[in-house]
Write a protein that holds these residues in place. Structure first.
Motif, short mmCIF file in Angstrom:
data_model
loop_
_atom_site.label_atom_id
_atom_site.label_comp_id
_atom_site.label_asym_id
_atom_site.label_seq_id
_atom_site.Cartn_x
_atom_site.Cartn_y
_atom_site.Cartn_z
N ALA A 109 0.84 -1.20 0.00
CA ALA A 109 0.00 0.00 0.00
C ALA A 109 0.88 1.25 0.00
O ALA A 109 1.74 1.41 0.88
N VAL A 110 0.69 2.12 -0.98
CA VAL A 110 1.47 3.35 -1.05
C VAL A 110 0.56 4.50 -1.46
O VAL A 110 -0.55 4.30 -1.96
N SER A 111 1.06 5.71 -1.26
CA SER A 111 0.48 6.90 -1.87
C SER A 111 1.64 7.65 -2.51
O SER A 111 2.40 8.34 -1.81
N ALA A 112 1.81 7.48 -3.82
CA ALA A 112 2.93 8.12 -4.50
C ALA A 112 2.83 9.63 -4.41
O ALA A 112 3.84 10.32 -4.24
N GLU A 113 1.61 10.15 -4.48
CA GLU A 113 1.43 11.61 -4.44
C GLU A 113 1.83 12.18 -3.09
O GLU A 113 2.43 13.25 -3.00
N HIS A 114 1.50 11.44 -2.01
CA HIS A 114 1.78 11.95 -0.65
C HIS A 114 3.03 11.33 -0.03
O HIS A 114 3.30 11.52 1.16
N ASN A 115 3.78 10.54 -0.81
CA ASN A 115 5.03 9.94 -0.36
C ASN A 115 4.83 9.04 0.87
O ASN A 115 5.63 9.05 1.80
N GLU A 116 3.78 8.25 0.84
CA GLU A 116 3.51 7.31 1.94
C GLU A 116 3.73 5.89 1.45
O GLU A 116 3.37 5.52 0.33
N GLY A 117 4.34 5.07 2.32
CA GLY A 117 4.52 3.65 2.02
C GLY A 117 5.68 3.33 1.10
O GLY A 117 5.87 2.17 0.73
N LEU A 118 6.50 4.33 0.73
CA LEU A 118 7.59 4.08 -0.20
C LEU A 118 8.70 3.24 0.43
O LEU A 118 9.39 2.47 -0.27
N GLY A 119 8.89 3.37 1.75
CA GLY A 119 9.90 2.55 2.43
C GLY A 119 9.58 1.07 2.30
O GLY A 119 10.45 0.24 2.02
N ALA A 120 8.30 0.73 2.51
CA ALA A 120 7.88 -0.67 2.38
C ALA A 120 8.06 -1.16 0.94
O ALA A 120 8.43 -2.32 0.72
#
Length: 449
Positions: A143-154
């Motif tokens: 699960a990520v949000s590319a726009e909000h830079n969430e979940g990129l570490g995972a």
């Protein structure tokens, strides 16, 4: 070899936003309009502690092969064949669609490592929605949000696990490759054949082409090795129309990307439709490249369809002489990107233009040229005051730049400046290269204040 990571998914799920985020710079155009990306776009990136080639693709759609959407799918399928890992992007907010399920089944048959990336999963609700992607049978979704830079570490961790640890001989921070590729931008009006030319040069269908004008919307870079064995970075760009005709926001973004590619290039290939001839917009693009100081080669495309070639070439030469005198002697390569005829002559012309663009002239040679130019045609007096040019140097190349010092040198009239540039060009055999002339006055210590 660096592994290739390909981003796939249906239109408007956020593939290009994810591509930009993973590449850590804005490369692909992003807009809410579905189908903005039509061609494969690639960049070098560092994901999960290792270097990868990241590829953005057009949205996957079911469509007949002779349509734009069908050609976009064929391009994505070609990218898939070169992939070491696929990031299959879905829209967590929208939920799974029949198209998502169909493309997941297609990926399962491809027998490639696949990571399901549930994008637009910002917040607690988004993560819960992402869990629906378990149904695709492609493993645990990320699960990520590319726009909000969430979940990129995972996602980085998942890529590391999928690709395996980097080889021991791969440095943690790879230094810049000393064998840097020659950077070329292919520019021109819409439908002049820019993408067809790139495909012909590379020997494969890397860009979507067709009779519809404006198929290429973004500036798309491809690495390639030319006939000399040298590395080349080719950038295909969106067609540039007259400013008054550019109204849509998406086209404005496309033109901005084209201008950015032109500024980063070392040599510009201006593709001109030989059936239409060189019009004011072609000249405007050439002048823009000259102002940016780029080496320029004209690819006179669709030459195979020209009936009276001698007359067509005379008109082109007259146009260049009258309207592009600052690039006198510019290389023109007649060719047909569609049939491939004459394409083999383009890269040698580009390499020659690049060598001239890098050419340096020693101070002794330069001052012998200046002395001869002054003796043949002394500078005119300005407002009754004599101009005395004393000496010159060449502080830089890329493009060739001459600095001339002398009393009231900065007052030289424009026609005499052109005379100096043209004699310099002729003396040192630099046809078609932008040449910069810097004039620097020297103060007379005995002049009255």
């Amino acid at each position: 070899m660096t592994p290739t990571v390909v981003i796939l998914g249906r239109p408007n799920v956020g593939k290009s936003t994810l591509f930009n985020r993973l590449a850590q710079r804005r490369i692909a155009i992003v807009d809410d309009t579905p189908g903005v990306t039509r061609d494969r776009k690639q960049a070098e990136a560092r994901i999960g502690g290792r270097d990868v080639t990241l590829v953005d693709t057009a949205g996957l759609e079911e469509a007949p092969p002779d349509t734009v959407a069908g050609r976009m799918r064929q391009s994505s399928e070609a990218a898939l064949r070169a992939a070491d890992l696929v990031l299959f992007v879905i829209d967590a907010r929208a939920g799974l669609t029949p198209a998502d399920r169909a493309f997941a089944a297609w990926l399962r048959k491809a027998a490639l490592p696949v990571l399901v990336v549930a994008n637009k999963a910002e917040g607690r609700g988004g993560i819960a929605a992402a869990m629906e992607a378990f149904e695709l049978g492609l493993g645990d979704p990320v699960a990520v949000s590319a726009e909000h830079n969430e979940g990129l570490g995972a996602l980085h961790e998942a890529v590391t696990e999928a690709l395996g640890a980097p080889p021991e001989d791969e440095p943690e921070d790879a230094a810049e490759d000393p064998d840097r590729p020659l950077r070329i931008a292919i520019v021109g009006r819409p439908n002049a054949g820019k993408s067809t030319l790139l495909n012909a040069l590379m020997g494969e269908e890397r860009m979507i082409t067709g009779p519809e004008p404006g198929l290429t919307r973004d500036s798309v870079a491809h690495e390639w090795v030319d006939h000399t064995g040298g590395r080349v970075r080719l950038v295909d760009t969106a067609g540039m129309r007259k400013k008054a005709r550019i109204q849509e926001r998406l086209e404005q973004m496309s033109v901005a990307a084209t201008l950015g590619a032109l500024k980063e290039a070392e040599v510009v290939i201006l593709v001109v439709d030989a059936l239409l001839g060189m019009d004011e917009q072609d000249l405007r693009i050439a002048r823009l490249a000259e102002r940016e100081g780029r080496g320029i080669v004209i690819a006179f495309n669709k030459w195979d369809a020209v009936e009276d070639r001698a007359a067509t070439r005379r008109v082109l030469d007259d146009t260049l002489m009258a309207s592009l005198a600052q690039l006198r002697g510019i290389a023109v390569v007649p060719l047909s990107a569609q049939t491939g005829r004459g394409v083999d002559k383009l890269m040698p012309a580009v390499r020659t233009a690049y060598a001239l663009w890098n050419k340096r002239v020693g101070t002794g040679e330069l001052n012998r040229w200046l002395e001869g130019a002054l003796s043949r045609h002394p500078p005119p007096a300005v407002e009754g005051r004599r101009i005395k040019l004393r000496y010159g140097t060449m502080p830089k190349a890329r493009p060739p730049t001459i600095a001339i010092f002398g009393t009231r040198a900065e007052d030289l009239p424009e026609d005499y400046r052109r005379y100096l540039v043209n004699t310099f060009r002729d003396t040192f055999a630099m046809p078609g290269v932008p040449i910069r002339l810097q004039l620097r006055g020297t103060k007379n210590p005995y002049a009255e204040e």
